[in-house]
Design an enzyme around this catalytic site. Structure first.
Site, mmCIF file in Angstrom:
data_model
loop_
_atom_site.group_PDB
_atom_site.id
_atom_site.type_symbol
_atom_site.label_atom_id
_atom_site.label_comp_id
_atom_site.label_asym_id
_atom_site.label_seq_id
_atom_site.Cartn_x
_atom_site.Cartn_y
_atom_site.Cartn_z
ATOM 1 N N HIS A 84 0.820 -1.218 0.000
ATOM 2 C CA HIS A 84 0.000 0.000 0.000
ATOM 3 C C HIS A 84 0.858 1.274 0.000
ATOM 4 O O HIS A 84 0.681 2.127 -0.880
ATOM 5 C CB HIS A 84 -0.967 -0.014 1.189
ATOM 6 C CG HIS A 84 -1.627 1.300 1.449
ATOM 7 N ND1 HIS A 84 -2.499 1.883 0.552
ATOM 8 C CD2 HIS A 84 -1.520 2.162 2.502
ATOM 9 C CE1 HIS A 84 -2.909 3.046 1.046
ATOM 10 N NE2 HIS A 84 -2.329 3.226 2.217
ATOM 11 N N HIS B 266 4.449 6.728 5.415
ATOM 12 C CA HIS B 266 3.354 7.488 6.020
ATOM 13 C C HIS B 266 2.617 6.745 7.135
ATOM 14 O O HIS B 266 1.902 7.370 7.922
ATOM 15 C CB HIS B 266 2.366 7.961 4.938
ATOM 16 C CG HIS B 266 1.458 6.913 4.391
ATOM 17 N ND1 HIS B 266 1.765 6.163 3.265
ATOM 18 C CD2 HIS B 266 0.226 6.486 4.785
ATOM 19 C CE1 HIS B 266 0.765 5.346 3.011
ATOM 20 N NE2 HIS B 266 -0.178 5.510 3.901
ATOM 21 N N GLU C 106 2.461 5.454 13.016
ATOM 22 C CA GLU C 106 1.157 5.053 13.534
ATOM 23 C C GLU C 106 1.075 3.546 13.774
ATOM 24 O O GLU C 106 0.553 3.101 14.804
ATOM 25 C CB GLU C 106 0.063 5.487 12.532
ATOM 26 C CG GLU C 106 -1.334 4.983 12.854
ATOM 27 C CD GLU C 106 -1.953 5.678 14.063
ATOM 28 O OE1 GLU C 106 -3.009 5.220 14.510
ATOM 29 O OE2 GLU C 106 -1.358 6.659 14.564
ATOM 30 N N ASP C 107 1.599 2.751 12.837
ATOM 31 C CA ASP C 107 1.321 1.314 12.842
ATOM 32 C C ASP C 107 2.512 0.419 13.171
ATOM 33 O O ASP C 107 2.378 -0.804 13.154
ATOM 34 C CB ASP C 107 0.761 0.887 11.470
ATOM 35 C CG ASP C 107 -0.586 1.525 11.176
ATOM 36 O OD1 ASP C 107 -1.272 1.900 12.139
ATOM 37 O OD2 ASP C 107 -0.936 1.664 9.988
ATOM 38 N N ASP D 13 -3.204 8.361 -0.643
ATOM 39 C CA ASP D 13 -3.509 7.247 0.261
ATOM 40 C C ASP D 13 -4.981 6.832 0.116
ATOM 41 O O ASP D 13 -5.315 5.655 -0.031
ATOM 42 C CB ASP D 13 -3.206 7.684 1.700
ATOM 43 C CG ASP D 13 -3.704 6.692 2.739
ATOM 44 O OD1 ASP D 13 -3.182 5.576 2.779
ATOM 45 O OD2 ASP D 13 -4.614 7.058 3.506
ATOM 46 N N ASP E 150 -24.419 17.005 -23.614
ATOM 47 C CA ASP E 150 -22.973 17.081 -23.323
ATOM 48 C C ASP E 150 -22.467 15.951 -22.428
ATOM 49 O O ASP E 150 -21.897 16.182 -21.368
ATOM 50 C CB ASP E 150 -22.561 18.459 -22.784
ATOM 51 C CG ASP E 150 -23.309 18.927 -21.542
ATOM 52 O OD1 ASP E 150 -23.571 18.092 -20.687
ATOM 53 O OD2 ASP E 150 -23.609 20.118 -21.456
#
Length: 710
Positions: free
Chosen positions: A53, A77, A81-82, A144, A264
């Site tokens: 990812h 990124h 956090e992870d 993301d 259109d």
């Protein structure tokens, strides 16, 4: 981009080096390996390694030709956090710049933008703070979200729906506001696929059926346009495409038309060598096909705030089908594709020098300027949604003047866009000559006529009808002015201060007696008139204690204004220079207290939408010292002794000249600006009257300087 099976940094490195040969490839490789190691053992819902990812996000940003720091941030990124990685570790291994960006993306990931309104408003504040700090944080977050939407099928159905709604409501409009229309369209279509798969499928089937019936319309019309370019000798590239399913679906809902009647559904783009050729192309197209009235927009002469420039026109093309044509130069096209992100684009190892790329700092400043002044959650969220979520419609006055409004606007919004007075007195509207309810949503190209009546005033229900900030602010202001309780409260405070100034108390009995003396029904009526400036505090005090008024002392300058909160300070606005006796309004400024303006000051027009900052104020009733400077614009004869006599006349009125500036010197006349210190409006009138009576004064007026704003 296809799923990444082998986690090899060389594909990413090669893509970055293709547009930036001076890229720090080793650092990108290091970030790739570090991210892969930190996410070891983590997997996505699809079963792939989680690090696929971040790599996909980095590839999306590389396709946008962004700088190394942004690419590395994409790879890292999620590490703070992870994983067990920390801010300090990212700083040590890469740079403080990358660590700041990664930390910013981490904080955005934790924001629940689709939560309850109060929390949502506060989180939007944080979103815009992050944007103002470094726009690249948002670019990484959008990439993301784009990859997550491309791979959303691996998630649970309820999660798919939640993420899709959030994408449709927040991230797609944000991408559009940043000028990245391609990303907005893809995000909307991916979300549409989840939220309404039947609707999307039906649109695609109709496109396929249409193509079978009429052949390859895009190829035919593209060829027609190219033929016209060759005839006129214009070098240009021509592209065509069918519009995205969600775009078609939205138009069907807005226009309440079936697919077969919708016009259109195809869009065409002409890329020219220079700006002059854009207008030559426009002329050639309009000469060849009939232009559709009300569907022409010139964003070259009037660019959008995010740098977007292009000419849009809709014409009746082959077989009478309506097609939209966008005409722009190559540089304009690059900004149209990248939006605000064009500021960071690289080519051949250097930052692209595109004259149309906007400075992100200036862009975000214009976007967030009004948000900063919002005092409550509802007002802030209203501003955000108006700025981010609304496309524009263009309507016409009966005289043919164009009025620009956000999509979803009503005739009431139209009325207030023309003038607040028109909006306040609106009693009805005609759209294209037909009487319609005020809550009707106006559409592109419609002509709107507003009917007004004296004595009409805004209704409380109008707040829910209008969508523009200007209209909402004007309606709230009018409703406040009709709020008797507020006037009574302000009047009571004015009376208290005035009575205390002469050593008395504004008791209920005193106020009732004063009301009888002034032939009013009761004390509440007296206070309401006092609060609305129909009566002065001096009138009320003198009704009971006339002897106290005649011997009163001068009012302290610091207490010259009534209606401020305890501890609030005030300053006179230099654009209008209000003096005691004039009707005034206060505007709150952070760090500056309250700035007072005359009620008719032109500078207030720019603040019409910021009703929360307006403060009802009155000058203290009584004798003010001559310290309020007012600028006078005087033209006098260029004769001996005239200037001296003018100065003497001002002095005879007990007014002091604090400054004098010559603006223009002619053989016969002088024009000068004289700053005079005065007590109040009556003092000003006395000075101007004595000057106007002098035969050597050719002209005299009060000098208003809108450039000297707070």
């Amino acid at each position: 981009m296809s799923d990444i099976l082998e986690l090899d940094p060389e594909e990413l490195v090669a893509q970055v080096r293709a547009y930036n040969p001076k890229s720090n490839s080793d650092m990108i490789r290091d970030a790739f390996r570090y991210g892969d190691a930190m996410h070891e053992g983590q997997y996505r819902h699809s079963g792939e390694k989680y690090f696929t990812h971040p790599v996909a996000v980095a590839m999306i940003l590389a396709e946008m030709q962004l700088d190394d720091a942004t690419i590395i941030t994409a790879l890292l990124h999620d590490v703070i956090e992870d994983t067990k990685s920390t801010y300090g570790a990212v700083t040590d291994m890469f740079s403080s710049e990358v660590a700041e960006l990664v930390d910013g993306v981490t904080k955005l990931t934790n924001l629940q933008l689709s939560s309850s309104e109060t929390k949502q408003a506060e989180n939007f504040r944080k979103l815009f703070m992050a944007m103002s700090k470094d726009m690249r944080v948002i670019l990484v977050k959008l990439a993301d979200r784009l990859h997550n939407m491309r791979t959303i099928r691996a998630m649970r159905p309820d999660k798919q729906a939640q993420k899709s709604r959030e994408t449709m409501d927040i991230y797609a409009p944000l991408a559009g506001r940043m000028g990245m229309q391609w990303m907005r369209e893809e995000l909307e279509d991916l979300a549409f696929h989840v939220l309404n798969p039947e609707g999307r499928t039906s649109i695609i089937r109709r496109f396929i059926r249409l193509q079978k019936e009429s052949g390859d319309v895009i190829h035919k019309i593209t060829s027609d346009i190219r033929v016209e370019m060759e005839k006129t000798g214009i070098e240009a590239e021509v592209f065509g495409r069918a519009k995205k399913p969600y775009s078609i679906w939205r138009k069907m809902q807005e226009k309440e038309q079936s697919f077969s009647r919708l016009s259109d559904t195809y869009g065409f783009r002409v890329i020219t060598r220079n700006e002059a050729d854009c207008y030559r192309v426009l002329g050639a197209i309009h000469q060849r096909w009939r232009a559709v009235p009300g569907r022409f927009k010139d964003y070259i002469s009037q660019p959008k705030s995010n740098g977007y420039r292009s000419i849009h026109t809709t014409v009746s093309g082959r077989d009478g089908k309506r097609v939209e044509v966008q005409i722009r130069t190559r540089q304009m096209h690059e900004v149209a594709e990248a939006g605000v992100a064009a500021h960071w684009s690289y080519r051949d190892g250097v930052r692209v020098e595109n004259p149309f790329a906007v400075d992100p700092a200036k862009w975000i400043a214009t976007l967030t300027e009004r948000f900063e002044t919002a005092e409550d959650h509802d007002e802030f969220l209203e501003h955000v949604k108006l700025e981010m979520y609304s496309d524009q419609v263009f309507c016409f006055t009966p005289k043919g003047e164009v009025v620009k409004l956000p999509r979803g606007a009503t005739p009431l919004d139209f009325a207030y866009a023309i003038h607040t007075r028109i909006g306040n007195s609106c009693v009805g509207a005609k759209v294209d000559g037909i009487r319609v309810p005020l809550w009707t949503r106006v559409k592109n190209g419609q002509s709107v006529e507003i009917m007004t009546a004296e004595g009409q005033s805004p209704q409380a229900t109008w707040i829910d009808i209008v969508v523009t900030g200007r209209a909402k602010a004007a309606i709230r202001k009018s409703l406040r002015e009709e709020d008797r309780e507020r006037y009574v409260k302000l009047g009571r405070e004015l009376a208290r201060v005035a009575f205390e100034h002469v050593g008395r108390k504004a008791t209920d009995k005193a106020l009732s007696t004063a009301a009888k003396q002034l032939r009013l029904d009761n004390s509440d009526e007296l206070l309401a008139r006092l609060g609305s400036a129909e009566l002065t505090a001096r009138d009320v005090v003198s009704a009971l204690y006339p002897e106290a008024i005649s011997v009163e002392d001068e009012i302290d300058v610091a207490a010259a204004v009534v209606g401020l909160e305890p501890g609030q300070t005030f300053n006179r606005a230099q654009c209008c220079q209000p003096v005691p006796g004039e009707r005034i309004v206060g505007i709150t400024y952070r760090g500056k207290g309250v700035m007072i303006h005359t009620i008719d000051c032109q500078a207030l027009e720019e603040l019409a939408d910021d009703s929360g900052r307006w403060v009802d104020l009155q000058w203290h009733s009584g004798k003010h010292p001559a310290v309020h400077s007012v600028s006078l614009d005087i033209t006098i004869s260029n004769d001996a002794g005239v200037l001296g006599r003018i100065c003497s006349l001002i002095g005879e009125q007990n007014a002091n000249i604090s400054d004098l500036r010559f603006m223009d010197r002619k053989p016969d006349f002088y024009r000068l600006i004289v700053d005079v210190d005065l007590r109040d409006i009556e003092h000003l009138h006395a000075v101007m009257l004595i000057l106007e009576a002098d035969s050597d004064v050719a002209s005299l007026k009060r000098h208003r300087n809108l450039d000297r704003k707070p």
